[in-house]
Design a protein around this motif. Structure first.
Motif, short mmCIF file in Angstrom:
data_model
loop_
_atom_site.label_atom_id
_atom_site.label_comp_id
_atom_site.label_asym_id
_atom_site.label_seq_id
_atom_site.Cartn_x
_atom_site.Cartn_y
_atom_site.Cartn_z
N ALA A 1 0.83 -1.21 0.00
CA ALA A 1 0.00 0.00 0.00
C ALA A 1 0.87 1.26 0.00
O ALA A 1 0.53 2.24 -0.67
N LYS A 2 1.96 1.22 0.73
CA LYS A 2 2.88 2.37 0.75
C LYS A 2 3.42 2.64 -0.65
O LYS A 2 3.47 3.79 -1.10
N GLY A 3 3.84 1.58 -1.34
CA GLY A 3 4.35 1.74 -2.70
C GLY A 3 3.30 2.30 -3.63
O GLY A 3 3.58 3.18 -4.46
N ASP A 4 2.06 1.81 -3.50
CA ASP A 4 0.96 2.31 -4.32
C ASP A 4 0.66 3.77 -4.01
O ASP A 4 0.39 4.57 -4.91
N PHE A 5 0.69 4.12 -2.73
CA PHE A 5 0.42 5.50 -2.32
C PHE A 5 1.45 6.46 -2.90
O PHE A 5 1.09 7.50 -3.46
N ILE A 6 2.72 6.10 -2.79
CA ILE A 6 3.78 6.96 -3.31
C ILE A 6 3.67 7.08 -4.83
O ILE A 6 3.77 8.18 -5.39
N LYS A 7 3.46 5.95 -5.50
CA LYS A 7 3.29 5.95 -6.95
C LYS A 7 2.14 6.86 -7.37
O LYS A 7 2.28 7.68 -8.28
N LEU A 8 1.01 6.70 -6.70
CA LEU A 8 -0.18 7.48 -7.02
C LEU A 8 0.07 8.97 -6.83
O LEU A 8 -0.26 9.78 -7.71
N CYS A 9 0.64 9.34 -5.70
CA CYS A 9 0.89 10.76 -5.42
C CYS A 9 1.85 11.36 -6.44
O CYS A 9 1.61 12.46 -6.95
N LEU A 10 2.91 10.65 -6.75
CA LEU A 10 3.91 11.20 -7.68
C LEU A 10 3.31 11.38 -9.08
O LEU A 10 3.54 12.40 -9.73
N ALA B 1 -7.27 13.52 -15.42
CA ALA B 1 -5.91 13.00 -15.20
C ALA B 1 -5.79 12.31 -13.85
O ALA B 1 -5.17 11.24 -13.73
N THR B 2 -6.40 12.89 -12.83
CA THR B 2 -6.29 12.32 -11.48
C THR B 2 -6.98 10.96 -11.38
O THR B 2 -6.43 10.02 -10.79
N ILE B 3 -8.18 10.85 -11.95
CA ILE B 3 -8.89 9.58 -11.82
C ILE B 3 -8.28 8.50 -12.71
O ILE B 3 -8.33 7.31 -12.37
N ILE B 4 -7.67 8.89 -13.82
CA ILE B 4 -6.99 7.91 -14.66
C ILE B 4 -5.76 7.38 -13.92
O ILE B 4 -5.48 6.17 -13.93
N ALA B 5 -5.03 8.27 -13.27
CA ALA B 5 -3.88 7.84 -12.47
C ALA B 5 -4.32 6.86 -11.38
O ALA B 5 -3.68 5.82 -11.16
N GLU B 6 -5.43 7.18 -10.73
CA GLU B 6 -5.93 6.29 -9.68
C GLU B 6 -6.35 4.94 -10.26
O GLU B 6 -6.06 3.89 -9.67
N ALA B 7 -7.01 4.95 -11.40
CA ALA B 7 -7.46 3.69 -12.02
C ALA B 7 -6.27 2.81 -12.40
O ALA B 7 -6.31 1.59 -12.23
N LEU B 8 -5.21 3.42 -12.89
CA LEU B 8 -4.02 2.66 -13.28
C LEU B 8 -3.32 2.05 -12.08
O LEU B 8 -2.86 0.90 -12.12
N VAL B 9 -3.24 2.81 -10.99
CA VAL B 9 -2.62 2.28 -9.78
C VAL B 9 -3.47 1.14 -9.21
O VAL B 9 -2.95 0.10 -8.79
N ILE B 10 -4.78 1.33 -9.19
CA ILE B 10 -5.70 0.27 -8.73
C ILE B 10 -5.54 -0.98 -9.59
O ILE B 10 -5.51 -2.10 -9.08
N LYS B 11 -5.42 -0.80 -10.89
CA LYS B 11 -5.30 -1.93 -11.83
C LYS B 11 -4.09 -2.80 -11.49
O LYS B 11 -4.19 -4.03 -11.50
N ASP B 12 -2.97 -2.19 -11.18
CA ASP B 12 -1.74 -2.94 -10.96
C ASP B 12 -1.46 -3.27 -9.50
O ASP B 12 -0.48 -3.94 -9.19
N SER B 13 -2.31 -2.78 -8.61
CA SER B 13 -2.07 -3.02 -7.19
C SER B 13 -2.23 -4.50 -6.83
O SER B 13 -3.09 -5.20 -7.35
#
Length: 231
Positions: free
Chosen positions: A96-105, A160-172
């Motif tokens: 989750a930490k890795g996903d959080f950092i990835k998402l924020c960046l 852009a923000t929701i696409i970033a979130e969808a991509l992180v969710i997809k690979d999480s």
């Protein structure tokens, strides 16, 4: 209070969230700049009918966007919150930490680049027409229009923000993100993206550019990570 300080000391990546108030201040300053704006319009826009009911998924962004961020943050901090130091809990927290950092960046970079683009290429839309309907959703659209200027639209930060979130969710790899949850997230993402056009807050050009911006940044992040792992 001491526990909160301890959590922040042990999880300094949470300081990434300090970007948000800086972004909001910059956005409102840029959004209200009194400069000529390039009008963003595409022929396809005229084929997308106005539908006031899409203000519901449009407004959902204001819950979904921060909600996904909080979701990953919560799971990254879960061992602290639940006093659970088991191997599996710690492993899930690291994911989750890795996903959080990835998402924020990815999100914060896309938001910053969008603001810079608005400064050097100030743009807006002229898609808003008088609303003939008088129902509650129509009133909500009018409120959104009153609060949000038709400037600073391309690329769409909303998208852009929701696409970033969808991509992180997809690979999480988080267990909490079940297949059903992921499918629901994709549907919400599509509804929010389309709603920006259906309520005439954005042109399809804004939506496509916002999508491409988030996707390119995301896969650049992934590529950089895979290169670092090889070295």
């Amino acid at each position: 209070m001491d526990k909160i300080r301890q959590i922040i000391r042990d999880n300094r990546y949470l300081l990434l969230l300090l970007y948000l108030p800086i972004y909001l201040a910059a956005f409102f300053i840029i959004d209200n700049m009194d400069v000529p704006h390039f009008i963003i319009r595409c022929g396809i826009d005229s084929y997308i009918p106005f539908c006031e009911y899409f203000i519901i998924p449009y407004a959902l962004w204001f819950v979904w966007f921060p909600g996904v961020v909080v979701f990953f943050m919560w799971h990254a901090l879960r061992p602290y919150m639940k006093n659970d130091s088991s191997v599996e809990a710690v492993r899930q927290a690291e994911l989750a930490k890795g996903d959080f950092i990835k998402l924020c960046l990815v999100m914060f970079t896309s938001m910053t680049l969008s603001l810079i683009f608005y400064i050097f290429f100030p743009n807006g839309i002229d898609l808003r027409e008088p609303i003939e309907q008088s129902n509650l959703c129509a009133k909500a659209v009018e409120l959104i229009r009153a609060a949000d200027t038709p400037y600073g639209v391309c690329p769409s930060i909303h998208v852009a923000t929701i696409i970033a979130e969808a991509l992180v969710i997809k690979d999480s790899k988080l267990k909490a993100l079940t297949p059903g949850f992921k499918i629901t997230a994709y549907i919400i993402t599509l509804l929010i993206a389309y709603s920006t056009m259906a309520v005439k807050q954005h042109s399809i050009i804004d939506v496509i550019s916002g999508t491409l911006l988030a996707a390119v940044l995301y896969y650049l992040y992934i590529l950089k990570g895979s290169r670092n792992e090889r070295h």
